[in-house]
Design a protein around this motif. Structure first.
Motif, mmCIF file in Angstrom:
data_model
loop_
_atom_site.group_PDB
_atom_site.id
_atom_site.type_symbol
_atom_site.label_atom_id
_atom_site.label_comp_id
_atom_site.label_asym_id
_atom_site.label_seq_id
_atom_site.Cartn_x
_atom_site.Cartn_y
_atom_site.Cartn_z
ATOM 1 N N HIS A 343 0.811 -1.224 0.000
ATOM 2 C CA HIS A 343 0.000 0.000 0.000
ATOM 3 C C HIS A 343 0.844 1.272 0.000
ATOM 4 N N THR A 344 2.157 1.153 0.255
ATOM 5 C CA THR A 344 3.013 2.349 0.239
ATOM 6 C C THR A 344 3.631 2.599 -1.139
ATOM 7 N N GLN A 345 3.394 1.703 -2.086
ATOM 8 C CA GLN A 345 3.899 1.923 -3.455
ATOM 9 C C GLN A 345 3.199 3.141 -4.054
ATOM 10 N N ARG A 349 -0.603 4.518 -3.553
ATOM 11 C CA ARG A 349 -0.915 5.800 -2.906
ATOM 12 C C ARG A 349 -1.883 6.600 -3.752
ATOM 13 N N ARG A 354 -2.200 5.278 2.406
ATOM 14 C CA ARG A 354 -1.221 6.170 3.018
ATOM 15 C C ARG A 354 -0.310 5.382 3.940
ATOM 16 N N PRO A 355 0.965 5.823 4.051
ATOM 17 C CA PRO A 355 1.797 5.251 5.106
ATOM 18 C C PRO A 355 1.085 5.457 6.444
ATOM 19 N N ASP A 357 -1.332 3.344 7.333
ATOM 20 C CA ASP A 357 -2.580 2.573 7.227
ATOM 21 C C ASP A 357 -2.443 1.173 7.856
ATOM 22 N N GLU A 362 4.349 -2.015 8.259
ATOM 23 C CA GLU A 362 5.330 -0.951 8.044
ATOM 24 C C GLU A 362 6.481 -1.047 9.049
#
Ligand SMILES: *Cc1c(COP(=O)(O)O)cnc(C)c1O
Length: 394
Positions: A343-345, A349, A354-355, A357, A362
């Protein structure tokens, strides 16, 4: 020692193991009448299905294709959503987007690094109240250790979603004593035969299922949506040459050249996994004195140890993970990091993620380090890895 294994040649994080019988199996196909759509593909499907204890197997040209057609066979389409783990290769999520569906993630369990069952249950309970339940959930057996499949399958019954196991890491592993791929707790299971995985066909993949209706759909999706079976046609067949396109599909076929390599590789899979267990045990013993956590193993699981991932313990190392990584690479140890949370790619985004999430995935990503792990890794090479790691972390 072979010439290509000189003492200071780089040690990759993963690599294939190819023997003379593998090469002979491929050459036999090259001399035969069928390079593709021949008997070797059917034979490979049969031996994999038998090995895993599943009824049907459909060979395709990659794990990614296997994910795509299994999502389509499950009926995933526009307006639907698919949930998976953020701690995976992007392919486990991209398959939803190929189908025009939405994708969402479920945070991981910090011990198994697999999708967390309590997090899944909580998210499902919320989604039910807003009418946003997923049509498909893809648990990923990270590093070769099975997810809590009994728990996931209970939730699948309660909340009405289909389960597709992404077992790209986990061929040869077991869950509660039974081979991963037997689809007891899922509609379908998919494998990849990329050279870094447990067995290889160069590129390649497979979908396993126990359901005949899904099997028939998968076979058609693999090859243009075409059938040659008169019983599946609309109306009468024109004759023996006749085929019908009854839906839309792709050319995702595996070649007989690849299948022959796969069948030959499969005959050694248990040796491959046993060696990985010995290496894991050796790592576990040697790393005890270092500020790293070895991979935690659930008692229900016999991992295939596709990856051997350690976590650097924060506060006990005077260096960043980046620095540790660079020093090991400079020493010829080709460590790696699995995975950058999907999801951080940047592409994800743009879809609104978002970072922050999925904080467990993470946090894990900041500390993760993949050490070399493959069948042909020798004790001497592994000792070099351990010595370099000790040198770096001291
Ligand atoms: C390798 C891998 C894939 C994709 O497989 P390909 O054969 O490379 O297309 C998908 N999911 C996971 C978890 C993988 O490791």
């Amino acid at each position: 020692m072979r010439d290509d294994q000189l003492a200071d040649s780089p040690i990759p994080y993963a690599r294939q193991s190819i023997t003379d019988p593998d090469i002979e199996a491929v050459v036999r196909i090259l001399r035969s009448d069928w390079l593709t759509q021949g008997p070797a593909v059917k034979r490979f499907e049969k031996v994999v299905a038998e090995y895993c204890g599943a009824r049907y197997a459909v060979a395709v040209n990659s794990g990614t294709s296997a994910l795509h057609i299994s999502c389509l066979a499950a009926g995933l389409g526009p307006g639907d959503s698919l949930w998976t783990s953020p701690n995976t290769f992007v392919a486990s999520a991209n398959c939803a987007l190929y189908c025009g569906a939405r994708v969402d993630f479920v945070d991981i369990d910090p011990r198994t690094l697999n999708l967390s069952l309590p997090a899944l249950e909580e998210k499902l309970t919320k989604a039910k109240t807003t009418g946003n339940l997923p049509k498909v959930v893809i648990p990923v057996h990270f590093a070769g250790q099975s997810c809590d499949m009994a728990g996931i399958s209970d939730l699948a019954v309660r909340f009405g979603f289909a389960v597709i196991e992404d077992a790209c890491h986990a061929m040869g592993g077991r869950y509660r004593g039974f081979p991963i791929g037997n689809c007891t707790y899922s509609e379908m299971t998919i494998f990849s035969f990329h050279p870094v995985k447990i067995i290889t066909t160069g590129e390649g993949g497979m979908v396993l299922t126990n359901r005949e209706d899904l099997y028939r759909k998968l076979v058609r999706l693999r090859s243009h949506g075409i059938t040659r079976d008169p019983s599946l046609m609309e109306g009468e067949s024109d004759g023996q040459w006749y085929y019908q396109q009854t839906g839309i599909g792709f050319n995702y076929r595996m070649t007989d050249i690849q299948a022959a390599l796969g069948e030959s590789q499969l005959s050694r899979i248990d040796n491959f996994v046993q060696r990985r267990h010995i290496l894991a045990e050796r790592y576990g013993k040697s790393l005890k004195i270092l500020p790293v956590s070895p991979p935690w193993q659930h008692p229900d699981c016999y991992s295939s140890y596709h990856l051997y991932v350690v976590r650097l313990i924060p506060g006990r190392i005077g260096k960043t993970r980046k620095r540790v990584f660079e020093e090991l690479r400079a020493a010829g140890i080709q460590v790696h990091v699995h995975y950058i949370p999907v999801h951080t790619q940047p592409y994800y985004r743009k879809l609104g993620f978002r970072p922050g999430d999925f904080p467990e995935a993470e946090r894990y990503y900041q500390e993760a380090l993949t050490l070399p792990m493959y069948y042909a890794l020798t004790d001497e090479e592994q000792d070099r890895v351990i010595a370099s790691l000790e040198g770096t972390l001291r």
